[in-house]
Structure formats: structure tokens, C-alpha cells
Scaffold this motif. Structure first.
Motif, PDB file in Angstrom:
ATOM      1  N   PHE A 118      77.291  75.601  43.382  1.00 43.91           N
ATOM      2  CA  PHE A 118      77.720  74.879  44.574  1.00 43.91           C
ATOM      3  C   PHE A 118      78.935  74.028  44.201  1.00 43.91           C
ATOM      4  O   PHE A 118      78.834  73.129  43.362  1.00 43.91           O
ATOM      5  N   THR A 146      77.640  83.018  43.736  1.00 42.54           N
ATOM      6  CA  THR A 146      76.418  83.539  43.130  1.00 42.54           C
ATOM      7  C   THR A 146      76.771  84.552  42.049  1.00 42.54           C
ATOM      8  O   THR A 146      77.623  85.428  42.257  1.00 42.54           O
ATOM      9  N   TYR A 147      76.101  84.418  40.905  1.00 40.20           N
ATOM     10  CA  TYR A 147      76.395  85.272  39.759  1.00 40.20           C
ATOM     11  C   TYR A 147      75.105  85.818  39.167  1.00 40.20           C
ATOM     12  O   TYR A 147      74.085  85.116  39.104  1.00 40.20           O
ATOM     13  N   ASN A 168      73.352  80.147  41.180  1.00 41.46           N
ATOM     14  CA  ASN A 168      74.060  79.729  42.393  1.00 41.46           C
ATOM     15  C   ASN A 168      74.885  78.507  42.034  1.00 41.46           C
ATOM     16  O   ASN A 168      74.337  77.490  41.602  1.00 41.46           O
ATOM     17  N   ALA A 197      74.571  73.507  39.850  1.00 39.82           N
ATOM     18  CA  ALA A 197      74.104  74.882  39.651  1.00 39.82           C
ATOM     19  C   ALA A 197      72.601  74.958  39.870  1.00 39.82           C
ATOM     20  O   ALA A 197      71.858  74.020  39.550  1.00 39.82           O
ATOM     21  N   ARG A 239      67.563  72.981  38.709  1.00 41.41           N
ATOM     22  CA  ARG A 239      68.812  72.587  39.362  1.00 41.41           C
ATOM     23  C   ARG A 239      69.480  71.540  38.482  1.00 41.41           C
ATOM     24  O   ARG A 239      68.819  70.597  38.033  1.00 41.41           O
ATOM     25  N   ARG A 264      68.148  80.622  38.389  1.00 45.11           N
ATOM     26  CA  ARG A 264      67.008  81.396  38.877  1.00 45.11           C
ATOM     27  C   ARG A 264      66.688  82.518  37.894  1.00 45.11           C
ATOM     28  O   ARG A 264      67.564  82.964  37.145  1.00 45.11           O
ATOM     29  N   LYS A 304      70.008  84.582  37.467  1.00 43.59           N
ATOM     30  CA  LYS A 304      70.949  84.385  38.565  1.00 43.59           C
ATOM     31  C   LYS A 304      71.359  82.920  38.580  1.00 43.59           C
ATOM     32  O   LYS A 304      70.552  82.036  38.293  1.00 43.59           O
ATOM     33  N   VAL A 322      79.760  78.222  47.964  1.00 47.02           N
ATOM     34  CA  VAL A 322      78.686  78.665  47.083  1.00 47.02           C
ATOM     35  C   VAL A 322      79.070  80.002  46.457  1.00 47.02           C
ATOM     36  O   VAL A 322      79.479  80.938  47.159  1.00 47.02           O
TER      37      VAL A 322
END
Length: 494
Positions: free
Chosen positions: A245, A256-257, A243, A189, A201, A192, A241, A254
Motif C-alpha cells: 500500500f 500485489t506481488y 500487498n 505491506a 502487516r 500473505r 504474496k 495498491v
């Protein structure tokens, strides 16, 4: 002060065990086949020291949300593919000889593409004749991949941030394998802020991955597994946010939330602590006389205000002066510098080992203080630094021990001293013995913090124990450095 003795413990169990056990090889078979094909898988059973009857049963493999696998006895009602596989229900294995089990797998011509797992549970019949018998069952996995058009379907059913047992945020994702094949999955993940700037990360792991120290998780077809990870820098409520993976079968998807993390239910870091966040607070190096080692302390200001950071040093309490390394450390960057809001910086230092230094472990602390623009103190962080020269030993002393009855419970405390040459992170295991020498229980003892206990430092280990109304009890206290056993002490409890 109570008397105590150093005791070497050897546990002897005066019971006869039956070790007439079989061994089995291989433990798994994996085949790629086409619909309509058949093959024979050979499983070898090696006998123990007696002739044994061995039972063979078919099980199916299941999986829970934590990623752990379990086995359920298969029947024609609960396992549609049980008629694909044939094997003997039992065999007789001679002592120290190899008996093969031939397993026939017949794939129907109309078999759908996909993965099929068959578990053969191999169980020896052990006659213990009054002794304690240890029976080991073997779950042999036969995995069949029926080849064809590969359609992989991986979905994230849910992604959310939940509090752990301490209220700290945890990113949690439920990943479902909607494919016709088993998939080996790993996830990562990127967190952000709401403007899209990367905060950190981190990998997400299932409990099964954590337990087995692996980097990927097999998800059975039609199953789902929960992956989670603890972000170090999700430090305040708000909008973020993520991401996600998801890696599987040499592919990556991928997701995105946008997530909103509420304040309620979480135990976030106090705002002033956001002004100074370090990526590492412990440095340990094995060096030699005359060596020079440069290292970097990376820091972040995650607050919404500019700060000034000042760098200094501090000795460990009770550390002998000849074991300090502060005089060896040179600051290669400014001792005072500014860090803007939401920005990073670093401190560069070097260790200059004297040429005439003796073998041993040497210690010091780097202290960083953060101040706001008006000069008001905000936060402090300390960095432990260790340098090891040559061989060093671990040792510990029991200074005193005590038992008290406090508010309806028993409390045992042990004051210990690090008498070795290197730091330890101590804990204790206490066994209490009655008048007959029988243990009434084993209890954990912990220090007040998990900080380094450097040479010559003392700390108190404390734990709850039962209330003891009579005299004559004794204790056996084992001191550990993390999971390494250091020393065992014995003494009178009351």
C-alpha cells in the motif's frame, strides 16, 4: 581482584571558541504559484556579537536511494532553473541586528507544472584569529509549486525479499516518483501465504525515516527511494504474496506481488520454533498496592502440525524472594490447551498486587512449552513480567575487572552486579589511559545477551582492546542501561 574507584568525570576544554555566529529565519519557504507569477521571499539573518560578512550561494537539492538529501552547488549548466531566482551574493550583518535578504523568484510564463526546489546556502565569514572557529552554514529551502493539471505517477520499480546482515528476511521496495511534483509517501505491506491468508502487516521505511523517526518520506520528483521492513513471521522459504500500500497526496495505490523466497542465503527460524510464536515477550506495569491488572499473551502456531501448549512460571536467577511476583499471578485460561496448525490462541493472566506490598520492582517469568501430538517437546518461550510499585532507583556495582592477552588480542572483562531496584540491560564504554593520562582509545563492552539483568543478578561485560606490553595503564569504565549512563568506575589495568 583489581582496585577500583568511583569517579565523577567533568571534561574541560581549555581552548577559546569563536561563537560569533549568525542565526537565520525562516529555514524554509514554500509557495504555490502560477506560471508567469513572481514573488519575494524574505530571509532574515540575525547577527552575532561581531560584524560579519555573509556569503549567499545557490545550490540544488538531490536525493539518494536511502531518502537522504544532499546539496550540490548550482550552475547554469547543471541547474536549468537557476535564472528563476535572484538574490545578493553577499551581505554585511551588524552585531545583534537583523538584516533581511530579499530573494526574488520569477516564474516564466511557459514554466511546466511541478515542484522546484532552490537551496540558498548562507555561510558567514568568521575570522578566528588563531582560535578554533565553528562555522555553521544554513541551507534555506525555497520550494515553488507551479500549479496546473496535477499528474501524479508513483510506481514500484522493484519488490523483493533480501537477507539482512544476520540472514533474516527483509521486504524491500523501490518506489519511484514519476510525477512533476514532489510527493510525501508512506508505505505498508501485508504479507500473505500462497493461499492468500494474511500472515502479518508491517510498515516499510527508508533509512532517512528511521534516522529521523518519521512516518513518511518526501520523494523529489524524478527520484526513487528504497523502503524496507523486517517481517516477524516470514519464517520459512516458500511462496508468498505481498500487498504493498503506497500512500501519497491523500491517495493510495495498491500493488500485489507473488514472491518466492529461497532457502539459500537466509537464516530462517528452525521449524520446531514455528510451533510457538509470541507477539510480546515483555510486560511491564506501574501499579499500586491492592491493584489488579489483567494482561494477555497472544501466540501463534505457524508450523504444519497441531501442538499442545503448557503454561507455567519461573523465577529469575538470583532475584531476592521478596521481589518475586509469581505468587501474585493468576492464570485465567487453561494451563494446557491445543493449538491447531497455522492457528492462533492466547493466555489470559492477572496480577493481584497485595495490599501491604512495599515500594519497589517485582519480577517473574511465564514459561510456555509446546509439544507435538505424541508428547515430544518442540519449543519453549519465556515471557518477562515486571510490576513497579512507587519510586524505584537504578544502580550498579563493579564486582571485578580483568585484562588478558588471548590469541593475539587484548580482552577486557568486567563483572557487574545490578544493585538497584529495577532491571537493566547493561553495556560498557572503556577508555584506556597511558602513564601520562592520555586516552589511547575507547572500546565497547557487551554482555553475552540482551536479557533483563534483574536486581542482585550479575553479568560479565567483555570487549576486545589493544595488546598492552607495559604496566601503568589505567581505565575509566562507564556502565550504561541501554543509552542511560548509570555509573563510572576507574581502576588499574595492568
Amino acid at each position: 581482584m583489581k582496585k577500583f574507584y568511583i569517579l565523577s568525570i567533568v571534561f574541560l576544554l581549555f581552548t577559546t571558541f569563536s561563537f560569533a555566529q549568525i542565526t537565520v529565519s525562516p529555514l524554509s519557504v514554500e509557495k504555490d504559484v502560477r506560471a508567469g507569477e513572481e514573488f519575494i521571499a524574505t530571509i532574515n539573518v540575525i547577527g552575532g556579537n561581531t560584524t560579519q560578512n555573509v556569503n549567499i550561494e545557490l545550490y540544488q537539492m538531490t536525493q539518494d536511494l536511502s531518502g537522504n538529501f544532499d546539496y550540490v552547488k548550482a550552475t547554469s549548466d547543471n541547474f536549468l532553473y537557476s535564472h528563476w531566482i535572484e538574490f545578493p551574493n553577499s551581505i554585511t550583518v551588524s552585531p545583534r541586528s537583523t538584516t533581511p535578504i530579499e530573494v526574488g523568484v520569477n516564474i516564466p510564463s511557459n514554466a511546466p507544472f511541478g515542484t522546484y526546489n532552490f537551496i540558498l546556502m548562507i555561510t558567514p565569514e568568521v575570522e578566528t584569529s588563531g582560535t578554533i572557529g565553528i562555522i555553521i552554514r544554513y541551507a534555506i529551502r525555497i520550494t515553488v509549486h507551479v500549479q496546473g493539471t496535477v499528474i501524479t505517477k508513483v510506481e514500484v520499480e522493484d519488490l523483493k525479499v533480501v537477507p539482512d546482515e544476520e540472514g533474516k528476511p527483509v521486504i524491500q521496495a523501490t518506489i519511484a516518483n514519476g510525477s512533476s511534483y514532489d510527493l510525501v509517501v508512506s508505505t505498508e505491506a501485508i504479507l500473505r501465504d500462497k493461499s492468500g491468508r494474511m500472515i502479518e502487516r508491517l510498515p516499510l521505511k527508508s533509512p532517512y525515516m528511521e534516522k529521523n523517526n518519521i512516518t513518511a518520506q518526501r520523494i523529489l520528483k524524478g527520484n526513487k527511494v528504497v523502503f524496507s521492513g523486517k517481517p516477524a513471521y516470514l519464517l520459512a522459504p516458500g511462496e508468498y504474496k505481498v500487498n504493498l500500500f503506497v500512500n501519497y497526496s491523500n491517495r493510495q495505490k495498491v500493488f500485489t506481488y507473488d514472491i518466492n523466497v529461497p532457502e539459500e542465503g537466509f537464516n530462517f527460524t528452525p521449524p520446531i520454533e514455528l510451533a510457538l510464536i509470541l507477539d510480546n515477550t515483555e510486560f511491564s506495569y506501574e501499579l499500586y498496592a491492592g491493584a489488579v491488572k489483567t494482561f494477555v499473551i497472544n501466540l501463534q502456531n505457524m508450523s504444519n502440525q497441531n501442538v499442545t501448549v503448557q503454561v507455567g512460571g519461573e523465577e529469575f536467577v538470583s532475584l531476592p524472594k521478596d521481589r518475586s511476583l509469581l505468587s501474585w499471578i493468576t492464570l485465567r485460561s487453561p494451563s494446557s490447551f491445543g493449538v491447531n496448525a497455522q492457528r492462533t490462541s492466547r493466555v489470559i493472566l492477572s496480577i493481584n498486587v497485595p495490599k501491604d506490598v512495599e515500594n519497589g520492582a517485582y519480577y517473574g517469568k511465564i514459561v510456555l512449552n509446546a509439544y507435538d501430538e505424541s508428547g515430544e517437546f518442540l519449543s519453549q518461550k519465556k515471557v518477562n513480567v515486571e510490576t513497579i510499585i512507587g519510586e524505584v532507583n537504578y544502580d550498579v556495582e563493579l564486582v571485578s575487572s580483568n585484562y588478558e592477552k588471548i590469541e593475539g588480542s587484548g580482552i577486557f572483562s568486567a563483572l557487574i552486579k545490578n544493585s538497584g531496584e529495577r532491571y537493566i540491560i547493561p553495556k560498557g564504554s572503556l577508555s584506556i589511559l597511558d602513564n601520562d593520562g592520555v586516552s589511547i582509545g575507547v572500546y565497547d563492552l557487551f554482555p553475552s545477551s540482551q536479557e533483563w539483568l534483574v536486581p542482585s543478578q550479575e553479568t560479565m561485560l567483555i570487549g576486545e582492546v589493544p595488546i598492552l606490553e607495559e604496566d601503568g595503564y589505567r581505565y575509566i569504565l562507564t556502565i550504561y542501561n541501554n543509552e542511560q549512563r548509570l555509573k563510572v568506575f576507574e581502576g588499574e589495568l595492568m
